[in-house]
Design an enzyme around this catalytic site. Sequence first.
Site, short mmCIF file in Angstrom:
data_model
loop_
_atom_site.label_atom_id
_atom_site.label_comp_id
_atom_site.label_asym_id
_atom_site.label_seq_id
_atom_site.Cartn_x
_atom_site.Cartn_y
_atom_site.Cartn_z
N LYS A 53 5.37 -22.32 -18.11
CA LYS A 53 5.77 -22.54 -16.73
C LYS A 53 6.04 -24.08 -16.69
CE LYS A 53 3.91 -18.03 -15.26
NZ LYS A 53 2.87 -17.30 -14.71
N GLN A 97 -2.71 -18.10 -12.06
CA GLN A 97 -2.40 -17.13 -13.12
C GLN A 97 -3.29 -16.05 -13.19
OE1 GLN A 97 0.39 -17.61 -15.36
NE2 GLN A 97 -0.31 -15.32 -16.31
N ASP A 120 5.10 -16.77 -6.30
CA ASP A 120 5.07 -15.65 -7.00
C ASP A 120 5.20 -14.31 -6.27
OD1 ASP A 120 4.54 -15.26 -9.70
OD2 ASP A 120 2.22 -15.57 -9.43
#
Length: 284
Positions: A53, A97, A120
Amino acid sequence: MKANLIDGKALAAAVKKDAAEQVAALQAQGITPCLAVVLVGEDPASQVYVRGKINDCAQCGIQSRSVRLPETTTQAELLAQVQKLAQDPAVHGILVQLPLPPQIDEKAIIEAIPPEKDVDGFSPVNVGRMQIGEPCYLPCTPAGCIRMIESTGTQMAGKHAVVIGRSNIVGKPAAMLLLAKNATVTICHSKTENLQELCASADILVAAVGRAGFVTGEMVKRGAVVIDVGINRGADGKLHGDVDFEAAAEKASWITPVPGGVGPMTRAMLMLNTVEAARRAAGV
Ligand code: NAD
């Protein structure tokens, strides 16, 4: 193999190019999109994802801020970090994460990310907005799946779409996005009866189970579009999807490979969400 390949790498490259162009336009207005990526612990797969990422951000001209915390981090410490990022006007997107270590309540952490920085698309507000078709950040993996289906020119309206898996991050939102495209959607899961028959009647089949080779050739309708979300590391150390690729490719019209399918698209969609977050924060 008869099916056409949906090339996730090539599609992701095009999405990232688009993101980079948008970043350049924002920078011309003095705005630099910034994504904060929080990693707790040393999980090797998570480390690989986070590195990916951060590389993607660099490719697109997005600033990244990497926050690494030890495995022993407490809930309060992680919450404090997230709140700090939430209050920082230079940070447009926050990604924590997953999975998190067992002492941390994932739900509480996700809820601490303000909806406008939840790139997200996992927070209850974004999930709710997606459900009712309001502007929101779409979760990256399902949004990537839809882009991949669109890239084939397949009309989703009226088609039978079967999603295998009902997780909050993949299965359920993938089903909602297919419904928003007017597909007739069936969600299959671990308790589904007649799963084989349902899958074999799917014009669009999305597999998000987490079991290598779960979808056999018999479960694929001739001419179907097959999207394989699964990432399973085999005893051979290689990545395998949920679909028996060789058998499914004999019958499908289009199919995604693993690796090089949904994975790269997921990462690319995160870049688009981050750019969008920066744009909304600046009101441009
Ligand atoms: P999950 O474990 O949360 O959900 C799996 C789902 O599969 C569950 O809803 C369960 O009901 C269903 N299931 C399990 N066994 C079944 C069975 N025998 N029959 C029918 N359904 C069954 O997993 P997840 O987070 O949704 O991820 C699914 C897969 O996708 C995993 O392999 C994961 O690594 C992968 N994934 C890939 C990406 C990507 O970017 N490509 C992103 C997220 C997840």
